[in-house]
Design an enzyme around this catalytic site. Structure first.
Site, PDB file in Angstrom:
ATOM      1  N   HIS A   1     -38.283  50.518  22.452  1.00 58.43           N
ATOM      2  CA  HIS A   1     -37.462  51.494  21.711  1.00 58.43           C
ATOM      3  C   HIS A   1     -37.340  53.120  21.874  1.00 58.43           C
ATOM      4  O   HIS A   1     -36.743  53.845  22.434  1.00 58.43           O
ATOM      5  CB  HIS A   1     -36.556  51.011  20.400  1.00 58.43           C
ATOM      6  CG  HIS A   1     -35.524  50.056  20.285  1.00 58.43           C
ATOM      7  ND1 HIS A   1     -35.980  48.748  19.804  1.00 58.43           N
ATOM      8  CD2 HIS A   1     -34.299  49.892  20.764  1.00 58.43           C
ATOM      9  CE1 HIS A   1     -34.958  47.690  20.079  1.00 58.43           C
ATOM     10  NE2 HIS A   1     -33.468  48.740  20.739  1.00 58.43           N
TER      11      HIS A   1
ATOM     12  N   ASN B   1     -27.695  42.063  19.937  1.00 67.93           N
ATOM     13  CA  ASN B   1     -28.259  41.661  21.021  1.00 67.93           C
ATOM     14  C   ASN B   1     -29.569  40.539  21.295  1.00 67.93           C
ATOM     15  O   ASN B   1     -30.667  40.714  21.731  1.00 67.93           O
ATOM     16  CB  ASN B   1     -29.804  42.921  21.117  1.00 67.93           C
ATOM     17  CG  ASN B   1     -29.951  43.095  22.157  1.00 67.93           C
ATOM     18  OD1 ASN B   1     -29.983  42.922  23.142  1.00 67.93           O
ATOM     19  ND2 ASN B   1     -30.600  44.794  22.310  1.00 67.93           N
TER      20      ASN B   1
END
Length: 449
Positions: free
Chosen positions: A376, A344
């Protein structure tokens, strides 16, 4: 499919027949259709729309993005407009030296509310939900706000040390974008569904055609380099990752580890070594989903002309500026830090910009992992993963600093050290990431136990 599944999913159900025929949930079918359509439509920006005005290119990006959002999320897509509108009002009203902090707080609060709603009511109903695009939009609006904040700090030279840290001139923005520029940027279809985050100067350069300047033009034809080879390579990688996932998901299901909660389960009789091996394989299978989505998204960016990053030494064009994953770099990393840097990647750049480089140096790593965890969501597994990640990052750095010089005086020692560090990294990464996939506290603690 259960009736509750269809009750909760708000996206289009026009392809339900295809979902039933191939055995994939309708939300994933819609995701694939939207991304394949985006891959084809992206080509418009390199051919018919290449010489179109920036305003028209903005409008096309925005229109396709809104259409994709409604197709995949139905009435939930309203959040894709509300969050950018809220933050745009803040950009227009908040004092510029506070802009980044206020927009970060507001966007994270909004995203957190949606995360909590999903966690409380719809955790297991479907795989694709509005929080994914909202996470990407949060990255975009906060990076833009901090760029605006940094530009005025740089001009006034408030703090020379801060200015030195944040002197990426290519990311400086001198004025607030127009509404069309702003909403097209936040809702651009190329990266709406699953990223990667595109920083505003890169997006504007793509729209206005400055992504390939005169020095970067193809030396033989005088035209910008073609991304065709890069697109084909990434599409092939995406298809391979999807094939691996579909082939192995049942054999190495992560849900098997949830059985560890039951003291009488078969999994409780596994040896620690086999349990770790199974956990490694099952998390590898889960990662294939990410590899598929990110490589396909990167191919979409490249196919529209976004992501060119100069040339290699041999003159080969590099289309890796929007690269979000280095698959081999992650899977074969010899230390925890390299593995994290390969995963990522654009989100790492965002975290560095909004968390790591701001505030005191003492709590940099803690700030990054804390923001990443909240970004998240609020499942306990995320916090176990990021706590372990922060611990392993610090510990690995200290151990590497002390131990590595002891193995550099001969090639056999170096090979032994590299092999041992690779194995240790894989064990640590598996240990850290299982809770991220399990999400819930009980099975995560049972696995650790």
């Amino acid at each position: 499919m259960s009736s509750s599944y269809y009750d909760y999913y708000d996206g289009s159900k026009i392809f339900s027949f295809l979902s039933n025929r191939i055995g994939l949930p309708i939300d994933l079918v819609n995701f694939l259709i939207a991304q394949i359509a985006a891959l084809c439509l992206a080509r418009l920006f390199r051919k018919p729309l290449r010489l179109a005005s920036p305003e028209f290119r903005h409008m096309v990006c925005l229109f396709i993005g809104l259409l994709m959002g409604y197709f995949c999320f139905g009435k939930q897509a309203i959040h894709l407009s509300v969050l950018p509108m809220l933050t745009y009002v803040l950009l227009k009203t908040v004092q510029q030296h506070l802009m980044g902090n206020v927009v970060l707080a507001a966007s994270m609060l909004y995203l957190s509310c949606i995360h909590l709603h999903r966690q409380i009511y719809h955790t297991a109903d479907y795989s694709l939900d509005i929080t994914g695009p909202l996470m990407v939009i949060t990255q975009r609006v906060t990076s833009l706000a901090y760029s605006l904040q940094d530009s005025i700090m740089s001009r006034k030279e408030i703090n020379s040390n801060t200015t030195e840290r944040l002197n990426k001139d290519e990311n400086r923005i001198d004025k607030i974008p127009s509404p069309l520029e702003y909403f097209a940027y936040t809702l651009a279809f190329q990266t709406l569904m699953c990223g990667p985050v595109v920083f505003y100067p890169d997006y504007i350069s793509f729209i206005e055609g400055a992504r390939v300047d005169g020095a970067q033009k193809d030396k033989t034809s005088g035209t910008e380099p073609s991304p065709r080879r890069a697109v084909m390579y990434k599409v092939a990688g995406s298809v391979a990752a999807a094939f691996l996932y579909l082939s192995l998901a049942q054999k190495y299901s992560i849900k098997v580890l949830e059985g560890l909660v039951d003291p009488t389960s078969e999994e409780r009789s596994w040896s620690a070594l086999y349990l770790l091996w199974y956990a490694y394989l099952s998390t590898l299978v889960v990662r294939c989903k990410y590899y598929h989505a990110w490589l396909l998204s990167e191919a979409i960016c490249n196919n529209s002309g976004m992501g060119f990053n100069g040339y290699d030494n041999d003159g080969t064009p590099k289309w890796d500026k929007m690269s979000n994953i280095d698959v081999f770099g992650f899977e074969f990393a010899q230390n925890f830090r390299t593995a994290i840097a390969s995963w990522n990647k654009n989100t790492n750049a965002w975290l560095r910009s909004v968390a790591y480089e701001r505030g005191g140096a003492a709590w940099r790593t803690a700030r990054v992992y804390a923001l990443s965890a909240v970004w998240h969501g609020f499942h306990p597994g995320y916090y176990l993963t990021f706590f372990a990640g922060g611990l392993f990052t610090v510990a690995a750095k200290k151990v590497r600093t002390f131990a590595r010089p002891l193995f550099l005086d001969s090639r056999p020692k170096k090979i032994f050290y590299d092999s041992l560090s690779f194995l240790t990294t894989r064990i640590a990464m598996t240990y850290a990431t299982v809770p991220f996939v399990l999400l819930h506290l009980s099975p995560s603690l049972a696995f650790y136990g």
